[in-house]
Design an enzyme around this catalytic site. Structure first.
Site, PDB file in Angstrom:
ATOM      1  N   HIS A  18       0.858  -1.236  -0.044  1.00 22.05           N
ATOM      2  CA  HIS A  18       0.127   0.077   0.063  1.00 22.05           C
ATOM      3  C   HIS A  18       0.912   1.454  -0.121  1.00 22.05           C
ATOM      4  O   HIS A  18       0.605   2.358  -0.634  1.00 22.05           O
ATOM      5  CB  HIS A  18      -0.716  -0.002   1.204  1.00 22.05           C
ATOM      6  N   ASP A 115      -7.308   5.037   3.164  1.00 25.03           N
ATOM      7  CA  ASP A 115      -8.026   3.892   2.726  1.00 25.03           C
ATOM      8  C   ASP A 115      -8.802   3.350   3.779  1.00 25.03           C
ATOM      9  O   ASP A 115     -10.023   3.228   3.780  1.00 25.03           O
ATOM     10  CB  ASP A 115      -6.948   2.899   2.058  1.00 25.03           C
TER      11      ASP A 115
END
Length: 461
Positions: A18, A115
């Site tokens: 990520h 996120d």
């Protein structure tokens, strides 16, 4: 705001898979003069700072990750813990909320990418900061999962069976999942629901969706436009794509000498490169079937894989006699490889991957032909779109009952795409070439970024 540089903050789930895509975006923004404050666990900064091409504009904000009972001392990222401990790591991430709020109050960015931090929009609303949820997955997987029984708790439909087909109103598609794939898709969410997470993953994401100011996808509208439109109708939110966000290699970057020298000993387009990303860990049986399938092709190959479940190293998991049999033409490597440079080497002709979002983008924009073995989550949908809708790749066959693939299946799929005389091979080559030309058209990536920056500025007025 018409010409004022933006100040963008970024925070993501605590996984290298990520951090890196967010850094790619940060580099694109910094390359246009915008400033980025990037929140990263303290020790993890050492693992990603080499990807910062604009240290004058991109600043790492170190996070001290609180300890949570059940996590190893000093655990900060998904690389530090087994998959079963990810819910505990998520709880640790949630405990950083006071630090993140204090930092944002001092930094005063215009917006923040996030996120899984469902608590973040409440903070940003108080501080006058725009909260933009940034998806590393494509819009198709989110749209695919948005169906009434999953939304309202209706138990009259078996969610495993229902997930075998797209929901009502979904764009026309070749996506049809086998039962084991539908179960895997459901399990991908359930895996984050484990004890210790504090809040269910479904509720976490529902809050993220409903509270954000906008939703951004790392996606090609040329491929995924209908899914973006479907989501925008369903969500009632501004949804846009930021484009492929391909990483820019550092200036004068060259492939590591040992790989360059090894690849040079083979003919053009003859080598298979295999990688399943930084997070995917196969069972020992599937790990061995994969590399035995590569051996069975008779072609040269480099497999960059994580050690399988229960193994400390890839070497300890190799089948008996494997090293001797493939000596000189086959390598199984347990470390990091410069994937983009590998895919752009003239002697690499096939890319065998799990079809994760990052690998999918890099593969579409490179010349090697694609073979997929999707493992979980969005990979299952990505593969169906590229193999079924776009017909630019081939998926390795699996047993219907349990999803197990065999060495023969791996070999068959690779030979199918590499055979330039076969009808399937010719179709794959032609479609891949056409799509690649569209995606690499001059100015396409700049157009995506221009639209994103324009949209953000209009939100700040």
């Amino acid at each position: 705001m018409a010409d004022q540089p933006l100040h963008v903050a970024m925070i993501s789930w605590f996984g290298i898979g990520h951090f890196t895509p967010n850094l790619y975006v940060a580099n694109k923004l910094a390359g246009r003069g915008h400033r980025v404050s990037f929140f990263v666990p303290k020790k993890a900064i050492l693992k990603v700072k080499h990807l910062n091409h604009h240290p004058d504009l991109i600043s790492f904000i170190p996070i001290n990750v609180p300890h949570v009972d059940g996590l190893p001392p000093g655990a900060e990222t998904t690389n530090d813990v087994p998959f079963s401990s990810h819910p505990l790591l998520m709880k640790a991430m949630d405990l950083t909320e006071p630090f993140i709020e204090a930092s944002l109050r001092d930094l005063k960015p215009h917006l923040i990418f996030y996120d899984y931090q469902h608590w973040l929009p409440q903070i940003t609303r108080r501080l006058g900061i725009k909260a933009i949820i940034y998806f590393l997955t494509g819009p198709a997987i989110l749209g695919y999962m948005m169906r009434k029984p999953l939304d309202n708790g209706d138990k009259t439909v078996d969610p495993d069976t229902e997930l075998m087909v797209p929901p009502p109103g979904f764009p026309p598609t070749a996506i049809r999942l086998k039962l084991f794939e539908a179960k895997k898709l459901k399990q991908s969410t359930a895996d984050m629901e484990g004890e210790g997470a504090g809040v269910s993953f479904q509720r976490r994401m529902a809050t993220c969706f409903s509270e954000c100011d906008a939703m951004v996808f790392k996606a090609f509208r040329e491929i995924e436009g209908p899914y973006l439109d479907f989501l925008e109708r369903r969500m009632g939110k501004k949804i846009f794509s930021i484009g492929p966000v391909l990483p820019n290699p550092p200036p004068n970057a060259t492939l590591e000498e040992r790989w360059a020298k090894w690849l040079a000993s083979f003919s053009p387009k003859s080598v298979i490169y295999c990688s399943f990303g930084s997070e995917c860990v196969l069972s020992k049986h599937q790990f061995q079937e994969l590399i035995l399938g590569l051996e069975l092709t008779g072609m040269p190959f480099l497999a960059a894989l994580r050690p399988p479940v229960g193994a400390e190293t890839v070497e300890s998991a190799l089948p008996e006699g494997f090293d001797e049999r493939v000596k000189g033409r086959g390598i199984v490597h347990g470390g990091w490889v410069q994937q983009l440079l590998m895919l752009n080497h003239p002697n690499v002709g096939c890319f065998l991957s799990h079809c994760g979002s990052g690998s999918m983008t890099e593969a579409l924009c490179s010349e090697p032909l694609m073979v997929f073995i999707p493992n979980a989550g969005d990979q299952l949908i990505n593969s169906k779109i590229l193999c079924g809708d776009q017909k630019v790749a081939v998926e390795v066959e699996r047993r219907d009952e349990d999803g197990v693939f065999t060495r023969e299946g791996v070999c068959k799929a690779v030979k199918m795409v590499m055979d330039s005389e076969s009808e399937i091979g010719q179709t794959i080559r032609s479609n891949h070439k056409k799509l690649r030309q569209i995606l690499l058209a001059p100015g396409l990536e700049d157009a995506y970024l221009d639209e994103f920056i324009h949209t953000v500025r209009s939100m700040l007025i």
